[in-house]
Enzyme design. Structure first.
Site, PDB file in Angstrom:
ATOM      1  N   HIS A 154      -5.385  14.239 -10.165  1.00  0.00           N
ATOM      2  CA  HIS A 154      -5.266  13.039 -10.093  1.00  0.00           C
ATOM      3  C   HIS A 154      -4.463  12.387 -11.823  1.00  0.00           C
ATOM      4  O   HIS A 154      -4.245  11.652 -11.505  1.00  0.00           O
ATOM      5  CB  HIS A 154      -6.639  13.195 -10.684  1.00  0.00           C
ATOM      6  N   ASN A 195      -2.102  13.008  -5.326  1.00  0.00           N
ATOM      7  CA  ASN A 195      -3.072  13.391  -5.757  1.00  0.00           C
ATOM      8  C   ASN A 195      -3.930  15.011  -5.471  1.00  0.00           C
ATOM      9  O   ASN A 195      -4.327  15.298  -6.517  1.00  0.00           O
ATOM     10  CB  ASN A 195      -4.433  12.446  -5.296  1.00  0.00           C
ATOM     11  N   ASP A 211       0.787  -1.669  -0.361  1.00  0.00           N
ATOM     12  CA  ASP A 211       0.473   0.027   0.040  1.00  0.00           C
ATOM     13  C   ASP A 211       0.988   1.320  -0.173  1.00  0.00           C
ATOM     14  O   ASP A 211       2.017   1.431   1.100  1.00  0.00           O
ATOM     15  CB  ASP A 211      -0.911   0.378   1.651  1.00  0.00           C
ATOM     16  N   ASP A 228      -4.085   2.631  -4.591  1.00  0.00           N
ATOM     17  CA  ASP A 228      -3.472   3.173  -4.447  1.00  0.00           C
ATOM     18  C   ASP A 228      -2.523   1.457  -3.397  1.00  0.00           C
ATOM     19  O   ASP A 228      -1.501   1.479  -3.002  1.00  0.00           O
ATOM     20  CB  ASP A 228      -2.654   3.748  -3.514  1.00  0.00           C
ATOM     21  N   ASP A 231      -2.288   9.636 -11.239  1.00  0.00           N
ATOM     22  CA  ASP A 231      -2.148   7.957 -12.512  1.00  0.00           C
ATOM     23  C   ASP A 231      -0.800   7.827 -12.274  1.00  0.00           C
ATOM     24  O   ASP A 231      -0.581   6.005 -12.687  1.00  0.00           O
ATOM     25  CB  ASP A 231      -3.548   8.674 -13.864  1.00  0.00           C
TER      26      ASP A 231
END
Length: 217
Positions: A78, A73, A65, A109, A82
């Protein structure tokens, strides 16, 4: 004979058409089994391959994680998030190739992996390599962005252990959350007994048993 040759020749375009159709169908199926952002296998495809890795010899199951991803973000948008996820997926795929493993993006994530290990010392070394690979900066629009990771792992040997993939993922998941709470890079389970209650297959989480170097959560 000439009629037979004519019939065979007439059938060639049809055979070629079916071959092309089959190729396109295989590509569509393969695409459906991949995460569109990272190119990693989806859960069903991952499970099929993970079971083969586990059956092949001593292995480990990992839950990964990312840390500080929400900050990226929220700060950079975003598209930047990404880009970080895509880069992480590529790095995990490369790591899995080296270690005879398979990786999946679970969502957001969070990732899972199964890969070969040959000893607890090998597992510790592999976790260190995995952490360093993930923490390399990702350049987005000329700006280096860095995330960390909390990793949970559990070792498995098909010669002596009798637990399923779901249990192994749950154990690794417990250790990942314990690592995130404690600030460790990674934690590994010392046995194959889940330590926490679950809801819908997920853990409540408990402290880990073996850790790596400290890292910011």
């Amino acid at each position: 004979m000439s009629e037979l040759l004519f019939a065979a020749a007439a059938g060639l375009p049809m055979a070629a058409g079916w071959s092309l159709h089959a190729l396109r169908l295989r590509r569509r199926i393969e695409t459906a089994r991949r995460d569109p952002l990272t190119g990693l296998f989806t859960r069903d495809a991952f499970a099929e391959r993970a079971l083969k890795v586990l059956a092949g010899g001593p292995s480990a199951v990992y839950i990964i994680d990312l840390n500080r991803f929400k900050e990226i973000n929220d700060t950079y948008g975003h598209a930047a998030g990404d880009a970080v996820i895509a880069a992480t997926g590529r790095r995990l795929a490369e790591w899995a190739d080296v270690n005879g493993g398979i990786v999946v993006r679970l969502g957001g994530d969070e990732f899972a992996a199964v890969a070969r290990v040959f000893s607890l010392a090998d597992l510790s070394w592999t976790l260190g390599e995995l952490t360093r690979a993930i923490e390399q900066p990702v350049t987005v629009d000329g700006r280096p962005l860095t995330v960390g990771a909390s990793i949970g792992a559990v070792a498995y040997d098909p010669r002596t252990d009798d637990v399923d993939l779901s249990t192994l993922l749950r154990l690794a998941d417990e250790q990942m959350y314990a690592a995130k709470r404690s600030g460790a890079d990674w934690l590994t389970a010392l046995d194959l007994t889940p330590q926490s209650e679950t809801a819908n297959g997920r853990r409540a989480g408990r402290a880990g048993t073996h850790g790596g170097t400290g890292a910011a959560a």
